[in-house]
Write an enzyme that holds these catalytic residues in place. Structure first.
Site, PDB file in Angstrom:
ATOM      1  N   ASN A 173       0.834  -1.202   0.000  1.00  0.00           N
ATOM      2  CA  ASN A 173       0.000   0.000   0.000  1.00  0.00           C
ATOM      3  C   ASN A 173       0.872   1.257   0.000  1.00  0.00           C
ATOM      4  O   ASN A 173       1.865   1.304  -0.718  1.00  0.00           O
ATOM      5  CB  ASN A 173      -1.000  -0.068   1.148  1.00  0.00           C
ATOM      6  CG  ASN A 173      -1.914  -1.285   0.990  1.00  0.00           C
ATOM      7  OD1 ASN A 173      -2.632  -1.378   0.010  1.00  0.00           O
ATOM      8  ND2 ASN A 173      -1.860  -2.229   1.923  1.00  0.00           N
ATOM      9  N   SER A 174       0.560   2.260   0.813  1.00  0.00           N
ATOM     10  CA  SER A 174       1.257   3.549   0.673  1.00  0.00           C
ATOM     11  C   SER A 174       2.712   3.526   1.120  1.00  0.00           C
ATOM     12  O   SER A 174       3.448   4.479   0.823  1.00  0.00           O
ATOM     13  CB  SER A 174       0.503   4.630   1.460  1.00  0.00           C
ATOM     14  OG  SER A 174      -0.725   4.927   0.835  1.00  0.00           O
ATOM     15  N   THR A 175       3.166   2.484   1.803  1.00  0.00           N
ATOM     16  CA  THR A 175       4.594   2.434   2.149  1.00  0.00           C
ATOM     17  C   THR A 175       5.448   2.331   0.884  1.00  0.00           C
ATOM     18  O   THR A 175       6.625   2.694   0.903  1.00  0.00           O
ATOM     19  CB  THR A 175       4.907   1.237   3.067  1.00  0.00           C
ATOM     20  OG1 THR A 175       4.661   0.004   2.370  1.00  0.00           O
ATOM     21  CG2 THR A 175       4.069   1.284   4.332  1.00  0.00           C
ATOM     22  N   TYR A 176       4.845   1.853  -0.201  1.00  0.00           N
ATOM     23  CA  TYR A 176       5.575   1.746  -1.466  1.00  0.00           C
ATOM     24  C   TYR A 176       5.908   3.112  -2.043  1.00  0.00           C
ATOM     25  O   TYR A 176       6.794   3.248  -2.891  1.00  0.00           O
ATOM     26  CB  TYR A 176       4.755   0.928  -2.474  1.00  0.00           C
ATOM     27  CG  TYR A 176       5.369   0.856  -3.848  1.00  0.00           C
ATOM     28  CD1 TYR A 176       6.518   0.111  -4.080  1.00  0.00           C
ATOM     29  CD2 TYR A 176       4.807   1.565  -4.912  1.00  0.00           C
ATOM     30  CE1 TYR A 176       7.089   0.058  -5.341  1.00  0.00           C
ATOM     31  CE2 TYR A 176       5.374   1.516  -6.180  1.00  0.00           C
ATOM     32  CZ  TYR A 176       6.517   0.763  -6.381  1.00  0.00           C
ATOM     33  OH  TYR A 176       7.086   0.715  -7.625  1.00  0.00           O
ATOM     34  N   LYS A 177       5.224   4.149  -1.592  1.00  0.00           N
ATOM     35  CA  LYS A 177       5.429   5.484  -2.156  1.00  0.00           C
ATOM     36  C   LYS A 177       6.858   5.989  -1.935  1.00  0.00           C
ATOM     37  O   LYS A 177       7.332   6.845  -2.681  1.00  0.00           O
ATOM     38  CB  LYS A 177       4.410   6.465  -1.565  1.00  0.00           C
ATOM     39  CG  LYS A 177       2.984   6.172  -2.035  1.00  0.00           C
ATOM     40  CD  LYS A 177       1.937   6.995  -1.313  1.00  0.00           C
ATOM     41  CE  LYS A 177       0.541   6.636  -1.821  1.00  0.00           C
ATOM     42  NZ  LYS A 177      -0.537   7.305  -1.077  1.00  0.00           N
TER      43      LYS A 177
END
Length: 593
Positions: free
Chosen positions: A397-401
């Site tokens: 999820n947003s940790t990939y950003k």
């Protein structure tokens, strides 16, 4: 063990594995029909016995996961307001996680239906097998040992001829109409009552040689293995058909083994001894647990035709058979990578390190399946809560950003001097999204459209190369350019998150230092008592329910640097904010932050 949530993908994989394997075996048998010995025709079916368990092996015993994607998806945006008490950190807003809710078809009902239908079928066929077992037990009780010394001597002679030394009980019973062999631990060869009154001594010898060949080849144990797979694969008629053909090939192989020990003049007599039993029924419930001399009339006809044209098997034929068998094995083994990619993916990360301490921090994770991984840079030491969960790969999820931003900088899509992007004009329910963005604001407000824009500016091959270079989890982009990291195909474990953060922090990949520093600056959260906290939350939301929460990052102090990753999961209360709250509680208890 198969669970209801896994039943549909496992069912599909079972079908594909069985169809492919049986197809290869039948194709090889047809193409190389004249180049295989009778025993090799039978042995080819053992490749099926090796292939059938693969989809049923519990996931913890194989390095695969469950990336089979049967979902169509669409996206909607919503802000998550985590239900826990206010804290000073909330005032800084970084713990308020904003995420994308992906809408998936709910396959729970279908999965449950398949599971309960399958388990019901397994139960029914298990009952039939137990009834067959009781039938065999009844035959045992009504079997009388042979008293004819001449026949007993003949039996010993046949055992000696086949070099069989273990004890085998030979007898006769009024409950059998055809010679049969059964018994997994104590083996029985049972003949019809008064068989010696209508069979010649030579015919009896042929029959005993045939049945003892089953004993020698461990065919009884194979019978039980086949029955287990017939129970598990009761829904697949092709598997039942394959095992019927396997049993016929086994009888033909036994016939060939006997004929190889006889003179050519005796071939006709051997065939006639089988014809004696052609009119006898052999379709009793014990058919799957015992070896019968005869079978259906069609099978008897096939065997007689094989006997009529039998020729002694040459050494060259045996060598060709071995080569063909190996080739078939290679073809069937070749499906393994496709099984992995199709139905499982890489579900678990194999983590080995000498410097690991496991600690039960379950009190912090009440109500969640969760894991916490901490790495102490100075001590070169890992601390892990929940060993199994720490290596389980789930969507980032947003940790990939963090890494999406790094790719955008390295590819030139954005630059340190200019990382701005024009708002796409779509109206979002989060006010901060409805404006032009630059990297810092996009990271702070977790503006998903900004990072999706970065992906659209580069080719999928570039993203794949980047993921391969940094070895990001399972590196699977099959979920689509907009959603591969949003509860879709891309998955990573907490341990891998920490390992990757270490390498990112030290720039072990050799990226431009200014790009690394800009991403580091964008994920700085707060400073307290001389320690700097950096990180990124992430929430996985499916059909409006928060099922997956992340908080990853690091704490820099004067003395040390600590890298951490926390992941939590449950049905509808797992978000990045809660993961951050748990993380900060643990770090505080450890005296780190």
């Amino acid at each position: 063990m198969i669970t209801s949530s896994q039943s549909l993908p496992v069912f599909l994989e079972c079908l594909l594995v069985s169809f492919f394997t049986i197809g290869v075996i039948l194709l090889f048998k047809k193409i190389f029909k004249k180049h295989l010995t009778a025993q090799s025709h039978y042995n080819l079916w053992f490749l099926l016995l090796l292939a059938l368990p693969l989809p049923l092996i519990p996931l913890q015993f194989i390095p695969f996961g469950d990336s089979l994607s049967l979902w169509n998806s669409k996206s909607s945006i919503q802000s998550q307001n985590p239900p826990f008490p206010e804290s000073p950190l909330r005032q800084n807003n970084w713990m308020e996680d904003i995420t994308v809710s992906v809408e998936r078809y709910d396959l729970t009902l279908l999965n449950n239906a398949f599971f309960y239908i399958w388990i019901s079928g397994v139960a029914i066929f298990t009952v039939f097998t137990l009834m067959a077992r009781l039938r065999i037990s009844k035959i045992k009780k009504h079997t009388n040992s042979l008293r004819n010394n001449e026949l007993l001597s003949l039996f010993k002679h046949c055992k000696h001829k086949l070099k069989i030394s273990r004890d085998i009980i030979v007898g006769e019973s009024s409950l059998v109409k055809t010679p049969m062999t059964f018994g997994l631990f104590k083996t029985y060869v049972v003949l019809p009552r008064h068989f010696d009154q209508w069979l010649s001594e030579k015919e009896i010898e042929y029959i005993l040689l045939h049945e003892l060949n089953h004993c020698k080849n461990k065919d009884i144990a194979v019978n039980y293995l086949m029955v287990i797979f017939q129970i598990l694969y009761w829904f697949n008629p092709l598997v039942w058909l394959a095992f019927r053909k396997m049993r016929l090939d086994r009888e033909i192989a036994c016939d060939a083994a006997v004929l190889n020990s006889l003179d050519e003049q005796a071939y006709m007599d051997y065939g006639n001894s089988i014809i004696h039993f052609a009119h006898k029924a052999s379709r009793a419930m014990t058919v799957d647990l015992a070896n019968h001399l005869n079978g259906s009339k069609k099978q008897i006809k096939t065997r007689i035709e094989k006997i009529a044209c039998f020729k002694s098997e040459s050494k060259l034929l045996r060598c060709k058979s071995a080569a063909i068998y190996i080739l078939a094995g290679i073809f069937i083994a070749g499906q393994a990578p496709f099984i992995s990619a199709m139905a499982h993916g890489d579900n678990s990360y194999k983590f080995k390190d000498d410097n690991i301490t496991y600690e039960d921090l379950g009190d912090y994770f009440a109500g969640f399946d969760g894991s916490f991984v901490l790495y102490d840079k100075e001590a070169d030491q890992y601390l892990i809560h929940n060993k199994n969960q720490s290596t389980l790969r789930v969507s980032p999820n947003s940790t990939y950003k963090i890494y999406s931003a790094l790719l955008g900088l390295e590819s030139g899509t954005i630059a340190v001097e200019n990382s701005s992007a024009k708002w796409n004009g779509l109206k979002y329910p989060i006010d901060s999204w409805n404006a032009d963005q630059e990297l810092t604001s996009a990271m702070k407000n977790s503006v998903t459209w900004y990072f999706q824009m970065l992906d659209h500016q580069v080719q999928p091959d570039t993203i794949q190369t980047f993921l391969d270079q940094i070895r990001y989890g399972n590196r699977d982009l099959s979920g689509g350019i907009d959603e591969y990291w949003l509860e879709s195909s891309l998955k990573i474990s907490p341990v891998e998150q920490v390992q990757l953060l270490k390498k990112f922090y030290a720039n072990q990949f050799g990226f431009k230092e200014k790009n690394i520093q800009m991403v580091k600056d964008s994920i700085k959260l707060e400073r307290k008592e001389g320690a700097l906290l950096s990180g990124k939350t992430g929430t996985g939301t499916v059909n409006g329910k928060n099922i997956n929460g992340w908080f990853i990052g690091y704490v820099e102090s004067r003395q040390d640097t600590y890298f951490f990753a926390t992941n939590i999961q449950n049905k509808d209360n797992s978000n990045g904010s809660k993961a951050a709250e748990i993380t900060l509680s643990i770090l505080k208890q450890k005296g780190i932050y």
